[in-house]
Design a protein around this motif. Sequence first.
Motif, PDB file in Angstrom:
ATOM      1  N   GLN A 176      14.035  -9.876  15.153  1.00 46.55           N
ATOM      2  CA  GLN A 176      14.043 -11.022  14.215  1.00 46.55           C
ATOM      3  C   GLN A 176      15.330 -11.917  14.301  1.00 46.55           C
ATOM      4  OE1 GLN A 176      12.585  -9.676  10.495  1.00 46.55           O
ATOM      5  NE2 GLN A 176      14.053 -10.941   9.447  1.00 46.55           N
ATOM      6  N   LEU A 177      16.410 -11.308  14.501  1.00 44.85           N
ATOM      7  CA  LEU A 177      17.433 -12.386  14.647  1.00 44.85           C
ATOM      8  C   LEU A 177      17.333 -13.008  16.084  1.00 44.85           C
ATOM      9  CD1 LEU A 177      20.271 -12.643  13.464  1.00 44.85           C
ATOM     10  CD2 LEU A 177      21.411 -11.217  14.826  1.00 44.85           C
ATOM     11  N   ALA A 179      14.838 -14.131  17.077  1.00 42.09           N
ATOM     12  CA  ALA A 179      13.684 -15.175  17.039  1.00 42.09           C
ATOM     13  C   ALA A 179      14.316 -16.286  16.130  1.00 42.09           C
ATOM     14  CB  ALA A 179      12.569 -14.645  15.998  1.00 42.09           C
ATOM     15  N   VAL A 180      15.129 -16.086  15.201  1.00 47.04           N
ATOM     16  CA  VAL A 180      15.832 -17.111  14.241  1.00 47.04           C
ATOM     17  C   VAL A 180      17.052 -17.733  15.008  1.00 47.04           C
ATOM     18  CG1 VAL A 180      15.114 -15.872  12.006  1.00 47.04           C
ATOM     19  CG2 VAL A 180      17.393 -15.524  13.001  1.00 47.04           C
ATOM     20  N   GLY A 182      16.280 -18.859  18.069  1.00 42.10           N
ATOM     21  CA  GLY A 182      15.579 -19.676  18.811  1.00 42.10           C
ATOM     22  C   GLY A 182      14.848 -18.986  20.023  1.00 42.10           C
ATOM     23  N   VAL A 183      15.096 -17.757  20.147  1.00 41.34           N
ATOM     24  CA  VAL A 183      14.345 -17.041  21.285  1.00 41.34           C
ATOM     25  C   VAL A 183      12.904 -16.865  21.214  1.00 41.34           C
ATOM     26  CG1 VAL A 183      14.344 -15.115  22.647  1.00 41.34           C
ATOM     27  CG2 VAL A 183      16.567 -15.649  21.839  1.00 41.34           C
ATOM     28  N   ALA A 184      12.300 -17.217  22.138  1.00 48.73           N
ATOM     29  CA  ALA A 184      10.721 -17.313  21.941  1.00 48.73           C
ATOM     30  C   ALA A 184      10.395 -15.605  22.289  1.00 48.73           C
ATOM     31  CB  ALA A 184      10.123 -18.121  23.231  1.00 48.73           C
TER      32      ALA A 184
ATOM     33  N   LYS B  45      12.959 -16.668   4.359  1.00 53.61           N
ATOM     34  CA  LYS B  45      12.472 -16.108   5.348  1.00 53.61           C
ATOM     35  C   LYS B  45      11.063 -16.992   5.880  1.00 53.61           C
ATOM     36  CE  LYS B  45      14.039 -11.446   6.198  1.00 53.61           C
ATOM     37  NZ  LYS B  45      14.072 -10.200   5.551  1.00 53.61           N
ATOM     38  N   MET B  48      11.561 -19.893   7.517  1.00 50.51           N
ATOM     39  CA  MET B  48      12.198 -19.777   8.869  1.00 50.51           C
ATOM     40  C   MET B  48      11.012 -19.322   9.857  1.00 50.51           C
ATOM     41  SD  MET B  48      15.100 -20.917   9.263  1.00 50.51           S
ATOM     42  CE  MET B  48      14.846 -20.484  11.213  1.00 50.51           C
ATOM     43  N   VAL B  50       9.580 -16.436   9.525  1.00 50.51           N
ATOM     44  CA  VAL B  50       9.652 -14.935   9.794  1.00 50.51           C
ATOM     45  C   VAL B  50       8.592 -14.273   8.947  1.00 50.51           C
ATOM     46  CG1 VAL B  50      11.084 -13.009   9.341  1.00 50.51           C
ATOM     47  CG2 VAL B  50      11.983 -15.033  10.325  1.00 50.51           C
ATOM     48  N   LYS B  69       5.999 -21.600  15.098  1.00 49.87           N
ATOM     49  CA  LYS B  69       6.597 -20.290  15.229  1.00 49.87           C
ATOM     50  C   LYS B  69       8.259 -20.318  14.885  1.00 49.87           C
ATOM     51  CE  LYS B  69       3.564 -17.877  18.163  1.00 49.87           C
ATOM     52  NZ  LYS B  69       2.925 -18.962  19.349  1.00 49.87           N
ATOM     53  N   THR B  70       8.837 -19.171  14.673  1.00 52.59           N
ATOM     54  CA  THR B  70      10.136 -19.024  14.509  1.00 52.59           C
ATOM     55  C   THR B  70      11.183 -20.262  15.025  1.00 52.59           C
ATOM     56  OG1 THR B  70       9.845 -17.186  13.027  1.00 52.59           O
ATOM     57  CG2 THR B  70      12.158 -17.691  13.721  1.00 52.59           C
ATOM     58  N   HIS B  71      11.001 -19.664  16.412  1.00 55.07           N
ATOM     59  CA  HIS B  71      11.896 -20.312  17.455  1.00 55.07           C
ATOM     60  C   HIS B  71      11.622 -21.630  17.600  1.00 55.07           C
ATOM     61  CE1 HIS B  71       8.921 -20.618  20.796  1.00 55.07           C
ATOM     62  NE2 HIS B  71       8.415 -19.672  20.269  1.00 55.07           N
ATOM     63  N   VAL B  74      13.525 -23.486  14.839  1.00 57.74           N
ATOM     64  CA  VAL B  74      14.956 -23.633  15.194  1.00 57.74           C
ATOM     65  C   VAL B  74      15.198 -24.597  16.082  1.00 57.74           C
ATOM     66  CG1 VAL B  74      16.911 -22.417  16.466  1.00 57.74           C
ATOM     67  CG2 VAL B  74      15.295 -21.002  15.120  1.00 57.74           C
ATOM     68  N   TYR B  80      19.692 -20.490  10.701  1.00 59.87           N
ATOM     69  CA  TYR B  80      19.355 -19.380   9.819  1.00 59.87           C
ATOM     70  C   TYR B  80      20.612 -18.474   9.797  1.00 59.87           C
ATOM     71  CZ  TYR B  80      17.103 -15.402   7.147  1.00 59.87           C
ATOM     72  OH  TYR B  80      16.656 -14.650   6.293  1.00 59.87           O
ATOM     73  N   PRO B  82      20.625 -14.812   8.213  1.00 59.14           N
ATOM     74  CA  PRO B  82      20.106 -13.599   7.394  1.00 59.14           C
ATOM     75  C   PRO B  82      21.205 -13.019   6.472  1.00 59.14           C
ATOM     76  CG  PRO B  82      19.902 -12.946   9.601  1.00 59.14           C
ATOM     77  CD  PRO B  82      20.628 -14.427   9.549  1.00 59.14           C
TER      78      PRO B  82
END
Lengths: 293, 231
Positions: A176-177, A179-180, A182-184, B45, B48, B50, B69-71, B74, B80, B82
């Motif tokens: 999850q980290l 993803a946030v 910016g990793v696909a 979340k 974002m 998530v 999607k999340t990315h 970004v 973000y 968490p």
Amino acid sequence: MATLNQLVIGASIGAVLLLIALGLTFTFGQMGVINMAHGEFIMAGAYTAYLLQPLVGTQSVLVALPVAFAVAGVLGLILERLAIRHFYGRPLDTLLLTWGISLILQQVARDIFGAPNVQVRAPGWLTGGLDLGGVRLPYNRVFIMVLAVGCVVAIWLYLTRMRHGRRMRAVMQNRQLAAVSGVATERVDQLTFFIGSGLAGVAGVALTLIGPVGPTLGTNYIVDAFLVVVAGGLGQLRGAVIAAFALGILNSFVEFWVDNGASFAKVVVFAVIIAFLQLRPQGMFVVRTRALS
Amino acid sequence: MLTVQGLDVAYGRAQVLFGVDLVAPGGSLVCVMGRNGVGKTTLLKAIMGVLPVRAGRVSFAGEDITGLKTHERVRRGLGYVPPGHETFPQLTVAENLQVAAEAAGQVSQGAVDEALDLFPALPALLKRRAGFLSGGQQQQLAIARALVSRPKMLLLDEPTEGIQPSIILEIEEAVQRLHSELGLAILLVEQYLDLALRLADRFVILDAGEVVRAGDRSDLRDPSVHSLLSV
Ligand SMILES: Nc1ncnc2c1ncn2[C@@H]1O[C@H](COP(=O)(O)OP(=O)(O)OP(=O)(O)O)[C@@H](O)[C@H]1O
Ligand SMILES: [Mg+2]
């Protein structure tokens, strides 16, 4: 001397197990996917070598290695896209699903190549061996060990030195980290599956050097390879290396010492691993952080 | 800059957010407040991507991002952090930042240096594994990590929760600086009124998954606010 010869054989089996387990460290150890069809990627790699032989000739092994990597890798990718990704976080369902797929793939191989085993001829420079004062080092087995070590080094460099490898480790450690950040993550999963399955294909080519190829080639190794990953510590490269060689060598010695020992060897190996996991349930190496310690 | 409209979010069958509205203009610092378990983390979340939303929409910089999607969010400029000072524990501090910088396509060292500038403690730790840092150091890394993609807006979920007091001050100063000197828009989840009073331009208070109060800083002094935050 016989002991040393047996050591060489055991180490080369260990090397094959390592190649298979390397792939599993990716998909099982890091993504948590129990892919029973991993064994069939080994078979796919082996049949790739078989198919290439009439096309490429005696040096086909060298061509087969990268081609089998790609073939098995793409098969893995397809499996991930079509099936496994719908079952992330459901290990039991994944296990049943991939087991079924494994049986289907075996049947497909039987339909295409026939049930009897086929043989891949090794190139001249891989036949024969080196005599070192009574210890015989068969070239094919030395080649397999070099191949396995080469793959471990390549994977290690990939994971630690390259952008995509770093990204892969990030996803494994905290999806999850990642993803946030910016990793696909889906792309990373696909790549992980491609590489993990591709390595099984390489293992398949290695197996053609020491034995015949058949539809159930993979099933003979898959359980041992899972044991290697578990005993080594999930997702741990170092542990997988040690566990693979230990298992290969142990297996070959028990087989050698006990008459008709193939199945007895399995029993001993299982017993040793169960005992080991009683002592260290987390495997040889564990991820340690401040948070956990 | 960020607009949330009628957001419903659920965990399985249990709905947690009910029609949440929120506006955070560019350059503002908006505090999301409320007691434990009212849905603050859930809201961030969902923004974002998530967590999936059941109804409502999220738009950012004029674009509807509800389906992204999340990315991809970004990439659009959302950063973000968490709750709970999360890092990639087995990666070094430098690698933690690198992953985020590379993912954002921001391979220049510049963005990493800027993020490190904010936290003088981090440069000395670059080669250490993140999992071995103290909680406070991990939180500083977590914020720096979110900054290396050069976000237009930063979402911070209780950045000082469970952090040793000496570092709380540094983090608060960093947030202050990002907001007032660098003009970064910030959405800050915070339970403590005094901190919100020091930092926030605007605030929203959630209770049981609904927005029960919203206003600007001066409204925070209203006695009824206090009762919405105390247990
Ligand atoms: N993964 C989950 N599955 C089911 N319910 C959850 C989950 N996470 C949170 N909840 C529930 O959703 C509600 C809101 O949780 P959330 O974490 O968003 O609250 P919060 O305002 O951030 O609280 P805190 O101040 O303690 O961080 C709570 O009632 C919580 O029990
Ligand atoms: Mg929370």
